[in-house]
Scaffold this motif. Structure first.
Motif, PDB file in Angstrom:
ATOM      1  N   LEU A  43      42.931  37.534  52.482  1.00  0.00           N
ATOM      2  CA  LEU A  43      42.263  38.078  51.299  1.00  0.00           C
ATOM      3  C   LEU A  43      41.209  39.125  51.658  1.00  0.00           C
ATOM      4  O   LEU A  43      41.031  40.105  50.912  1.00  0.00           O
ATOM      5  CB  LEU A  43      41.609  36.943  50.506  1.00  0.00           C
ATOM      6  CG  LEU A  43      42.558  35.994  49.767  1.00  0.00           C
ATOM      7  CD1 LEU A  43      41.794  34.817  49.182  1.00  0.00           C
ATOM      8  CD2 LEU A  43      43.320  36.732  48.662  1.00  0.00           C
ATOM      9  N   ARG A  48      42.335  43.701  47.614  1.00  0.00           N
ATOM     10  CA  ARG A  48      43.156  42.791  46.826  1.00  0.00           C
ATOM     11  C   ARG A  48      42.813  42.941  45.351  1.00  0.00           C
ATOM     12  O   ARG A  48      41.639  42.935  44.987  1.00  0.00           O
ATOM     13  CB  ARG A  48      42.924  41.337  47.250  1.00  0.00           C
ATOM     14  CG  ARG A  48      43.201  41.102  48.719  1.00  0.00           C
ATOM     15  CD  ARG A  48      44.682  41.131  49.046  1.00  0.00           C
ATOM     16  NE  ARG A  48      44.901  41.119  50.489  1.00  0.00           N
ATOM     17  CZ  ARG A  48      45.439  42.124  51.171  1.00  0.00           C
ATOM     18  NH1 ARG A  48      45.816  43.225  50.548  1.00  0.00           N
ATOM     19  NH2 ARG A  48      45.596  42.039  52.477  1.00  0.00           N
ATOM     20  N   ARG A  49      43.834  43.068  44.530  1.00  0.00           N
ATOM     21  CA  ARG A  49      43.647  43.173  43.084  1.00  0.00           C
ATOM     22  C   ARG A  49      44.074  41.865  42.432  1.00  0.00           C
ATOM     23  O   ARG A  49      45.172  41.386  42.674  1.00  0.00           O
ATOM     24  CB  ARG A  49      44.436  44.349  42.526  1.00  0.00           C
ATOM     25  CG  ARG A  49      43.943  45.702  43.010  1.00  0.00           C
ATOM     26  CD  ARG A  49      44.716  46.831  42.321  1.00  0.00           C
ATOM     27  NE  ARG A  49      44.170  48.133  42.646  1.00  0.00           N
ATOM     28  CZ  ARG A  49      44.529  48.863  43.693  1.00  0.00           C
ATOM     29  NH1 ARG A  49      45.453  48.407  44.526  1.00  0.00           N
ATOM     30  NH2 ARG A  49      43.985  50.042  43.920  1.00  0.00           N
ATOM     31  N   LEU A  50      43.221  41.342  41.570  1.00  0.00           N
ATOM     32  CA  LEU A  50      43.481  40.049  40.961  1.00  0.00           C
ATOM     33  C   LEU A  50      44.638  40.098  39.971  1.00  0.00           C
ATOM     34  O   LEU A  50      45.153  39.048  39.572  1.00  0.00           O
ATOM     35  CB  LEU A  50      42.212  39.542  40.260  1.00  0.00           C
ATOM     36  CG  LEU A  50      42.150  38.040  39.957  1.00  0.00           C
ATOM     37  CD1 LEU A  50      42.339  37.226  41.225  1.00  0.00           C
ATOM     38  CD2 LEU A  50      40.834  37.682  39.269  1.00  0.00           C
ATOM     39  N   TYR A  52      47.550  40.891  40.599  1.00  0.00           N
ATOM     40  CA  TYR A  52      48.791  40.554  41.275  1.00  0.00           C
ATOM     41  C   TYR A  52      48.919  39.041  41.484  1.00  0.00           C
ATOM     42  O   TYR A  52      47.962  38.367  41.872  1.00  0.00           O
ATOM     43  CB  TYR A  52      48.880  41.288  42.614  1.00  0.00           C
ATOM     44  CG  TYR A  52      49.152  42.758  42.439  1.00  0.00           C
ATOM     45  CD1 TYR A  52      50.453  43.238  42.402  1.00  0.00           C
ATOM     46  CD2 TYR A  52      48.101  43.658  42.262  1.00  0.00           C
ATOM     47  CE1 TYR A  52      50.718  44.590  42.225  1.00  0.00           C
ATOM     48  CE2 TYR A  52      48.352  45.013  42.076  1.00  0.00           C
ATOM     49  CZ  TYR A  52      49.660  45.467  42.049  1.00  0.00           C
ATOM     50  OH  TYR A  52      49.914  46.799  41.853  1.00  0.00           O
ATOM     51  N   THR A  55      47.810  37.754  44.923  1.00  0.00           N
ATOM     52  CA  THR A  55      46.387  37.476  45.090  1.00  0.00           C
ATOM     53  C   THR A  55      46.006  36.180  44.391  1.00  0.00           C
ATOM     54  O   THR A  55      45.314  35.327  44.966  1.00  0.00           O
ATOM     55  CB  THR A  55      45.548  38.636  44.537  1.00  0.00           C
ATOM     56  OG1 THR A  55      45.941  39.854  45.180  1.00  0.00           O
ATOM     57  CG2 THR A  55      44.064  38.393  44.763  1.00  0.00           C
ATOM     58  N   GLN A  56      46.468  36.015  43.166  1.00  0.00           N
ATOM     59  CA  GLN A  56      46.106  34.821  42.402  1.00  0.00           C
ATOM     60  C   GLN A  56      46.613  33.550  43.084  1.00  0.00           C
ATOM     61  O   GLN A  56      45.881  32.562  43.192  1.00  0.00           O
ATOM     62  CB  GLN A  56      46.661  34.927  40.986  1.00  0.00           C
ATOM     63  CG  GLN A  56      46.006  35.993  40.134  1.00  0.00           C
ATOM     64  CD  GLN A  56      46.477  35.949  38.700  1.00  0.00           C
ATOM     65  OE1 GLN A  56      47.030  34.960  38.229  1.00  0.00           O
ATOM     66  NE2 GLN A  56      46.259  37.041  37.967  1.00  0.00           N
ATOM     67  N   SER A  57      47.861  33.567  43.530  1.00  0.00           N
ATOM     68  CA  SER A  57      48.421  32.351  44.142  1.00  0.00           C
ATOM     69  C   SER A  57      47.708  32.021  45.450  1.00  0.00           C
ATOM     70  O   SER A  57      47.496  30.838  45.768  1.00  0.00           O
ATOM     71  CB  SER A  57      49.922  32.515  44.367  1.00  0.00           C
ATOM     72  OG  SER A  57      50.201  33.602  45.230  1.00  0.00           O
ATOM     73  N   VAL A  59      44.529  32.761  46.103  1.00  0.00           N
ATOM     74  CA  VAL A  59      43.222  32.240  45.701  1.00  0.00           C
ATOM     75  C   VAL A  59      43.353  30.776  45.273  1.00  0.00           C
ATOM     76  O   VAL A  59      42.493  29.939  45.603  1.00  0.00           O
ATOM     77  CB  VAL A  59      42.621  33.097  44.567  1.00  0.00           C
ATOM     78  CG1 VAL A  59      41.407  32.415  43.955  1.00  0.00           C
ATOM     79  CG2 VAL A  59      42.233  34.477  45.082  1.00  0.00           C
ATOM     80  N   TYR A 167      51.212  33.662  33.095  1.00  0.00           N
ATOM     81  CA  TYR A 167      50.919  34.926  33.792  1.00  0.00           C
ATOM     82  C   TYR A 167      51.801  36.041  33.251  1.00  0.00           C
ATOM     83  O   TYR A 167      51.325  37.134  32.920  1.00  0.00           O
ATOM     84  CB  TYR A 167      51.150  34.744  35.289  1.00  0.00           C
ATOM     85  CG  TYR A 167      51.047  36.031  36.090  1.00  0.00           C
ATOM     86  CD1 TYR A 167      49.832  36.447  36.617  1.00  0.00           C
ATOM     87  CD2 TYR A 167      52.169  36.835  36.299  1.00  0.00           C
ATOM     88  CE1 TYR A 167      49.729  37.628  37.336  1.00  0.00           C
ATOM     89  CE2 TYR A 167      52.079  38.007  37.015  1.00  0.00           C
ATOM     90  CZ  TYR A 167      50.857  38.400  37.526  1.00  0.00           C
ATOM     91  OH  TYR A 167      50.771  39.589  38.233  1.00  0.00           O
TER      92      TYR A 167
END
Length: 243
Positions: A43, A48-50, A52, A55-57, A59, A167
């Protein structure tokens, strides 16, 4: 009652889950520490753009396993918390790997990108590789190798579809309602300009269907790991009885 029947009804033994066990000596604990460290590196090693899912997975993986480590230390057990959520986390991060490798990169080999000449590109590629491949495979190993197994029901896998579906619907609405927003189309199957609203919805539903199959595979691996563990315990008990 036969040995087989008794074994099926007996809770899965897990030596690492005894009350106030020495968590610091448990392989599961240090494997989960490694997962957290790899996620953090992936990360922070690039932008990183949230928006996507990748990135979310990642996090979510970080949040779950960081909380799991705290739980394990406080409870003195290597048994992870929230098994249904753990199955969801496993399914979502595997979705990141499968969608990236199959739908976006069309089975392209990612290994050459790890050794490009430019140091900046090399670092970026390695961070992406960690988030798309290393973390998913580490989480899958955790799911299979470390119990408990057979505590999540088959129907629980339906809950694992809620987040990916939400999502997709949220970002489909976002693309239609906010045409100037950055990262309007994080993935091609959400591109309403190219596919239209209905086409994007159908493509999104197709991806969710793939995730449903992936969730069933995750459940099947859980059952397979339980079966293998049961067979190994039977062999060990037989060897002890004959000794």
């Amino acid at each position: 009652m036969s040995v087989d029947a008794a074994d099926r009804t007996r809770p899965e033994p897990c030596p690492e889950t005894a009350p106030r066990a020495n968590v610091w000596a448990a392989p599961a604990f240090w494997w989960r520490v490694a997962i957290v460290l790899v996620v953090v590196w992936g990360l922070v090693a690039g932008e990183r753009r949230l928006a996507y899912f990748t990135t979310q997975s990642n996090v979510i993986v970080f949040a779950y396993f960081a909380c799991a480590l705290y739980w394990m230390v406080r409870r003195g057990t290597a048994r992870p918390p929230a098994p249904v959520l753990r199955g969801g986390v496993t399914t979502w991060i595997l979705t990141t790997m499968v969608v990236s490798h199959v739908l976006l990169n069309h089975f392209e080999n990612p290994i050459p990108g790890l050794f490009v000449a430019d140091p900046t590109d090399q670092l970026a590629n390695r961070a992406i590789f960690a988030m798309h491949y290393v973390v998913p495979l580490m989480v899958l190993v955790d799911w299979v190798a470390f119990g408990p197994h057979r505590v999540v029901r088959w129907r629980d896998a339906a809950w694992w579809l809620v987040y990916p579906a939400a999502y997709g619907l949220l970002f489909l609405w976002r693309a239609l309602a906010l045409p100037e927003v950055p990262d309007r189309f994080p993935y091609p199957f959400l591109d309403t300009d190219a596919l239209g609203a209905l086409g994007s919805l159908l493509e999104m539903l197709r991806v969710v269907a793939y995730i449903a199959v992936l969730g069933l595979v995750v459940m099947a691996l859980d059952r397979l790991a339980w079966w293998v563990g049961r067979r190994l315990r039977r062999v060990r008990r037989g060897a002890e009885a004959s000794a």
